[in-house]
Design a protein around this motif. Structure first.
Motif, short mmCIF file in Angstrom:
data_model
loop_
_atom_site.label_atom_id
_atom_site.label_comp_id
_atom_site.label_asym_id
_atom_site.label_seq_id
_atom_site.Cartn_x
_atom_site.Cartn_y
_atom_site.Cartn_z
N ARG A 176 -4.36 8.48 -7.85
CA ARG A 176 -4.48 7.41 -6.86
C ARG A 176 -3.18 6.64 -6.74
O ARG A 176 -2.30 6.74 -7.61
CB ARG A 176 -5.61 6.45 -7.26
N ARG A 219 -9.27 -9.81 -9.74
CA ARG A 219 -9.09 -8.80 -8.70
C ARG A 219 -9.78 -9.30 -7.44
O ARG A 219 -11.02 -9.39 -7.39
CB ARG A 219 -9.72 -7.50 -9.17
N LYS A 237 0.84 -1.21 0.00
CA LYS A 237 0.00 0.00 0.00
C LYS A 237 0.87 1.26 0.00
O LYS A 237 2.01 1.22 0.45
CB LYS A 237 -0.90 0.00 1.23
N GLU A 262 -4.07 3.94 -14.77
CA GLU A 262 -4.71 5.25 -14.87
C GLU A 262 -4.11 6.08 -16.02
O GLU A 262 -4.81 6.69 -16.81
CB GLU A 262 -4.53 6.00 -13.54
N ASN A 293 -2.45 0.06 -7.24
CA ASN A 293 -3.30 -0.99 -6.68
C ASN A 293 -3.51 -2.13 -7.68
O ASN A 293 -2.83 -2.20 -8.70
CB ASN A 293 -4.64 -0.42 -6.19
N ALA A 294 -4.47 -3.01 -7.37
CA ALA A 294 -4.66 -4.23 -8.16
C ALA A 294 -4.95 -3.93 -9.63
O ALA A 294 -4.55 -4.70 -10.51
CB ALA A 294 -5.80 -5.05 -7.56
N ASP A 295 -5.64 -2.82 -9.91
CA ASP A 295 -5.99 -2.50 -11.29
C ASP A 295 -4.74 -2.38 -12.18
O ASP A 295 -4.75 -2.75 -13.35
CB ASP A 295 -6.75 -1.17 -11.36
N SER A 350 -9.19 -8.02 -4.19
CA SER A 350 -9.54 -6.78 -3.50
C SER A 350 -8.65 -5.69 -4.07
O SER A 350 -7.90 -5.94 -5.03
CB SER A 350 -9.31 -6.93 -1.99
N ASP A 351 -8.71 -4.49 -3.50
CA ASP A 351 -7.86 -3.39 -3.99
C ASP A 351 -6.39 -3.77 -3.98
O ASP A 351 -5.62 -3.33 -4.83
CB ASP A 351 -8.05 -2.15 -3.09
N TYR A 352 -6.01 -4.55 -2.98
CA TYR A 352 -4.59 -4.86 -2.82
C TYR A 352 -4.32 -6.35 -2.87
O TYR A 352 -3.38 -6.84 -2.25
CB TYR A 352 -4.05 -4.22 -1.54
#
Lengths: 344, 535
Positions: free
Chosen positions: B111, B157, B97, B189, B114-116, B159-161
């Motif tokens: 942001r 995915r 994180k 992004e 993260n996982a994205d 979770s976020d992480y």
């Protein structure tokens, strides 16, 4: 009279440009490979891309139409793209030519500052030790090949003594935005915290290439000034002046110099074209990021659009420099306007 | 009076300390690294060129995991933890994180990582619905040659992480490949922003990563400039600026080292090492490195499709002479394609020895008693595995003339060279490979597998089903001794078929000025300047 003279020169200029453009155009056929990709810099890929290129370059028409289309693109600044980098050749040339010009201008300034006074000095002391010293030094400078001199200076002043750097225009850690392309001016324009240091650093980088490049024109100017002065000093109005009792200094400063320097001015202009050629060798040795180094790299990489563009730019430049030199000379010397035909 | 003196002394001393700090600060303004070639791209996914990877991989980006060069264990990077399911078919990474992507003039992240980002990065390799899959001609040479694009079924995915890679089948080298310099994490992004502006083609040229340095500018044939990442998650970065001076000529690089125009020089040639080692202000580092320099034949082209011709050529050249004239004693003569330090290494008894008579005999058997004309493509740059390909080619040229084979040597600018080799325009080529992981598969799959042929990485243009089967069998098992057995067969097959002739394993050299420290040179993978500083 002067208008007639200028028109003649302009005619000559246009003819040279015509020949140059025909030569450049024919290169794309003379180089190995597909003429269309040699012209455009785009490797013939898929069918639709190829036919699009054919339309744009009028490839299926006769040579004359193709040539006219080529001329049109040249004037629009569409000189194709480089095989090696895929960048616009014209933009490349615009980016690189200031570095070459800069080197040539500095070299020319140095050769005028050193060469003309040395020539005058040599003529003032004909056949005495200053003349002998200057003439023999000039002889050495005239005979030494540029690349050899460059390597010699690098050996001594960069590698042995460590006084000067051996490559580039300035330390790479200084980030100077290229506004004019002239490094010293750019440094002054840049709002940069280490302006002073950057300026000194750029001068350090300039020293060796400028000396190397200035060597040949300096020797030419020394010899030319000396001969011209001697010729003038031998004329009857000088003898009259001497008979009147003027000393050597007065003779040279008030009577001989102005007359003797006229042909020298023309020579200075003509040296510019020699300089551009010599600059190529200097640029390669000192990794100077100018058009000469780029052109030689392009030849090595068989980058045909770049070779064509580079050749055209350099030749165009030499032609323009020569004509400007002649015109300037004519402004100073009205007699020369009577020459009916131009020479390049 | 004493008090005044004391105050004066104290102020002078503090003055001293301040100025010393200032000097250190000023020194760390920047470091100039003389690199041997232009970078081909600014995204390690789309290239395998070592010179490019050296410049970009560890400086601009981070990976999920890395391999410790000493213990060969996996280390956490952007992933803090990873778990392999019992059936070996899914791997779950827990992500770190608070890691920022670079803020530059062309992108400001809103942001954290993260996982994205992980999903975007790796789905680009195999998912045709990923908006970037076809950008840059959909060519991911390393991943395609090791078959990662065929291995991942999907990326989920959690979770976020947390992110889970689901594989079609378990493969022992999956984690190793995820730890290579090519498996860097890119910003989703940023990619989406570029896509929205219809500028996706800029993605591989203007990089955004999480690494210690931020991209600033690139001028072809001149320089690459990076600045310090002030928000780097791992540690503080000492150097304010990192500049790569593109200097293809080896002699010029050495000269620049001597005139202090470079702080670090890539690949000084062995011939010039003696000049550098004489100087007190220059350190020369020597590191054993997993690599192989070889001579590959275009096996799809006549007469090189004939094993006898390949063997004749291999027997005709005197490798001992090459070892002296090209490697100057700083290389090991190859006994197999794998270097002796690799755990899969097996010396090959059948390595072709210098025997011109046998070579002539083989040529007659192949129906070419009068010899033939051929080209040897020689790399224009010096690499770890081959410091001077031109000289090597010249030596081979003179050896081959004795058996009636006329050689012409072909050279191009490095990136053009690689591109044309990929298009298989050559007869034979002097090239090499430096490993990205300690796994032996890293030598075989990217170089000689059938998939490597299709992605333009196989310079021998050789596709042998038996060879590929052995590689797959070796990857399907985690039993180390079994894998070793398969790799022994693989090595024997290469020497038997001779799509390429292994020549030598080079040492990695690096020259840097004595006041530079913290440069990481490993036995595999690219150089890292993350910790570099000036004393």
């Amino acid at each position: 009279m002067i208008l007639d003279y200028i028109l003649r020169r302009l005619g000559l200029f246009l003819f040279m440009i015509l020949m140059l453009s025909i030569f450049t155009f024919s290169l794309s056929y003379l180089f190995p490979g597909d003429p269309l990709s040699n012209l455009s810099g785009i490797p013939s890929g898929n069918f639709s891309q190829h036919s699009e290129l054919e339309d744009k370059y009028l490839y299926n028409s006769n040579y004359i139409m193709q040539y006219l289309a080529f001329l049109g693109r040249i004037f629009q600044g569409d000189w194709g793209v480089s095989f090696a980098s895929g960048d616009n050749v014209f933009q490349h040339i615009l980016d690189l030519i200031p570095a070459t010009l800069e080197l040539c201008v500095y070299a020319l300034i140095v050769s005028v500052i050193v060469g003309v006074p040395a020539g005058i000095l040599a003529s003032a002391y004909t056949s005495r030790w200053p003349d002998k010293l200057i003439s023999s030094t000039t002889m050495i400078g005239y005979s030494i090949p540029v690349f050899w001199l460059a390597l010699l200076l690098i050996m001594v002043f960069s590698l042995k003594l460590g006084w000067f750097p051996m490559s580039g225009r300035m330390g790479l850690l200084f980030e100077i935005p290229p506004n004019t392309g002239f490094i010293l001016i750019d440094i002054m324009l840049a709002g940069f915290p280490y302006k002073g240091e950057a300026f000194t650093d750029a001068l350090h980088h300039l020293t060796l290439p400028t000396i190397v490049l200035a060597m040949f024109p300096t020797t030419v100017l020394v010899r030319f000034t000396r001969d011209s002065m001697l010729k003038v000093m031998d004329q009857s109005f000088i003898k009259t002046a001497r008979a009147k009792g003027l000393n050597r200094r007065q003779l040279i400063m008030h009577h001989a110099l102005r007359n003797a320097l006229l042909p020298v001015i023309k020579q200075i202009g003509l040296q510019f074209s020699t300089l551009i050629t010599l600059a190529m060798i200097t640029e390669v040795i000192f990794s100077w990021p100018g058009i000469g180094r780029w052109l030689i790299d392009s030849i090595y990489q068989r980058d045909y659009p770049a070779i064509q563009g580079g050749l055209m730019a350099v030749s165009l430049f030499v032609i323009i420099a020569t004509i400007v030199a002649e015109l300037t000379y004519t402004l100073f010397d009205p007699i020369s306007r009577n020459q009916a035909h131009g020479k390049v | 009076m004493h008090k005044i003196l004391l105050v004066l002394l104290a102020s002078t001393l503090t003055g001293c300390f301040e100025s010393k700090e200032e000097i250190i600060e000023e020194k760390n303004q920047g470091l100039v690294y003389c690199a041997e070639a232009n970078p081909v791209s600014f995204n390690p996914q789309v290239t395998t060129t070592g010179s490019t990877i050296d410049i970009i991989a560890n400086q601009l980006f981070d990976r999920l995991i890395s391999i410790d060069p000493l213990t060969a264990d996996f280390k956490s990077e952007l992933a803090t933890d990873w778990k392999i399911s019992n059936d070996g078919k899914s791997v779950t990474f827990t992500l770190r994180k608070g890691v920022n992507f670079h803020s530059t003039s062309y992108f400001t992240p809103t942001r954290d990582f993260n996982a994205d980002d992980v999903i975007f990065t790796f789905s680009r390799l195999f998912d045709v619905y990923n908006p970037y899959h076809f950008v840059g001609d959909a060519n991911y040479p390393y991943f395609q040659s090791v078959g990662i694009d065929q291995l991942i079924r999907k990326i989920v995915r959690v979770s976020d992480y947390q992110v889970r890679f689901e594989l079609f089948h378990p493969e022992s080298s999956f984690l190793t490949n995820m730890a290579t310099d090519f498996a860097v994490v890119l910003s989703q992004e940023y990619a989406m922003q570029l896509k929205a502006r219809d500028q996706a083609n800029l993605f591989d040229q203007y990089p955004i990563g999480t690494g210690p340095y931020i991209y600033k500018e690139y001028r072809r044939d001149h320089l690459v400039r990076f600045y310090r990442n002030p928000l780097y998650w791992k540690h503080d970065v000492a150097l304010e600026q990192l500049v790569y001076d593109i200097t293809p000529n080896g002699t010029t690089r050495i000269a620049k080292m001597l005139t202090k125009e470079c702080d670090v020089t890539a690949h000084p040639s062995s011939a010039q090492l003696s000049i550098l080692t004489q100087r007190d202000d220059i350190n020369v580092e020597k590191e054993t490195n997993l690599n192989i320099g070889y001579w590959a034949f275009n096996t799809e082209r006549a007469p090189f499709d004939d094993i006898k011709v390949r063997k004749a050529l291999a027997h005709a050249i005197d490798i001992e002479k090459i070892m002296q004239a090209v490697y100057y004693g700083n290389g090991i003569r190859a006994q197999s394609i794998l270097p002796p330090t690799s755990w899969g290494f097996e010396p090959q008894a059948k390595m072709p020895m210098f025997d011109p008579e046998l070579a002539k005999k083989l040529l007659i058997e192949a129906g070419l008693p009068n010899g033939f004309d051929m080209t040897i493509w020689a790399m224009p740059v010096s690499r770890i595995y081959n410091p001077n390909a031109r000289k090597m080619a010249e030596l081979m040229q003179s050896d081959l003339r004795k058996i009636g084979v006329n050689v012409s040597i072909v050279e191009y600018e490095w990136n053009t060279f690689i591109q044309r080799i990929g298009e298989h325009r050559h007869d034979s080529v002097l090239l090499g490979w430096a490993a990205d992981t300690p796994d032996p598969d890293n030598f075989f799959s990217p170089l000689l597998s059938c998939t490597a042929t299709f992605s333009g990485k196989n310079p021998a243009n050789w596709c042998n089903p038996q060879f590929d089967l052995l590689l797959t069998q070796a990857l399907d098992t985690t039993d180390l001794s079994l894998r070793k057995q398969y790799y022994e067969q693989v090595q024997a097959l290469i020497i038997d078929q001779l799509p390429l002739l292994p020549i030598a394993h080079g040492m990695r050299f690096q020259a840097n000025s004595a006041d530079v420290e913290g440069i990481t040179l490993g036995p595999f993978g690219a150089i890292s300047l993350a910790n570099a500083r000036k004393k």
